[in-house]
Design an enzyme around this catalytic site. Sequence first.
Site, PDB file in Angstrom:
ATOM      1  CE  LYS A   1      -1.966  -1.443   3.755  1.00  0.00           C
ATOM      2  NZ  LYS A   1      -2.853  -1.724   4.921  1.00  0.00           N
TER       3      LYS A   1
ATOM      4  CB  THR B   1      -7.399   8.488   6.533  1.00  0.00           C
ATOM      5  OG1 THR B   1      -6.314   8.949   7.360  1.00  0.00           O
ATOM      6  CG2 THR B   1      -7.628   9.484   5.404  1.00  0.00           C
TER       7      THR B   1
ATOM      8  N   GLY C   1      -8.715   3.882  10.224  1.00  0.00           N
ATOM      9  CA  GLY C   1      -9.314   2.601   9.858  1.00  0.00           C
ATOM     10  C   GLY C   1      -9.127   2.189   8.422  1.00  0.00           C
ATOM     11  CB  THR C   2      -7.197   3.642   5.595  1.00  0.00           C
ATOM     12  OG1 THR C   2      -7.668   4.960   5.845  1.00  0.00           O
ATOM     13  CG2 THR C   2      -7.099   3.421   4.103  1.00  0.00           C
ATOM     14  N   GLY C   3      -6.583   0.837   6.712  1.00  0.00           N
ATOM     15  CA  GLY C   3      -5.985  -0.472   6.479  1.00  0.00           C
ATOM     16  C   GLY C   3      -6.895  -1.618   6.855  1.00  0.00           C
ATOM     17  CB  CYS C   4      -9.128  -2.168   9.776  1.00  0.00           C
ATOM     18  SG  CYS C   4      -7.952  -1.812  11.075  1.00  0.00           S
TER      19      CYS C   4
END
Length: 263
Positions: free
Chosen positions: A173, A204, A206-209
């Site tokens: 990412k 932003t 919580g983007t990865g989860c």
Amino acid sequence: MIPNVLTVAGSDSGGGAGIQADLKTMLALGVHGMSVITAVTAQNSLGVQGAWELPVDAVRAQYRSVVDDIGVQAVKTGMLASAELVETVAELIADTDAPAVIDPVGVSKHGDSLLASSALASVRTKLLPVATVATPNLDEVAQLTGVHVESEEQLPEAAAAVLAYGPRWVLIKGGHLSGDAVDLLTDGSAEHWLRAPRYDNRHTHGTGCTLASAIASGLAKGLPVPEAVAAAKEYVTGAIKAGFALGAGIGPVDHGWRFRDGA
């Protein structure tokens, strides 16, 4: 039948990341979300004020309870906190006939550590080898491999370094780079470059989860990895664009943006 997706992760009391983000994502994408809680955090828009990992026996019991009775079509992992938890979850996933999306969570959006340094070796040698897709960000790539990415041209090098630990696919990412939000998905042979506009929105959390849960949802529906990742990228891009203020710090992405957009 509605596909079942299991998230194995920590709880975010602020509702923007972790188990809460995972379940919201799964609902939005039309799968049945289930959870194994690995840790409880006291967390809000300003950061993580405290974290308490659950005993290994509690994590194993939750996992077996769900998988043995209900069954799963995909598993997603997030915060695992300790080497013992990492190794336990890796063992459970290896014994489960379902694709696994491994989000090797190291630090929170605010820079708070969510993984003991002593657990890094276990992530490399136990968890990554059972991953259908691993989804590290650039900080996690550096933490796991020592490769520091400063430009888009270095993403293939980062991907090769992570693939060396055994996941079938890796999604590097590149959201921390400048310019468009570009990610690289590869299995070591085919390369899929995913690009999206970068929105000027600080909310932003919580983007990865959210991205990892969206990928798991696509895999549970039977999509091939590249299609599941592309659909997840589209979903999380919309969620980032619609991210909203919450509290005094960094707000969450909007998991329900499609409902509000009427899409």
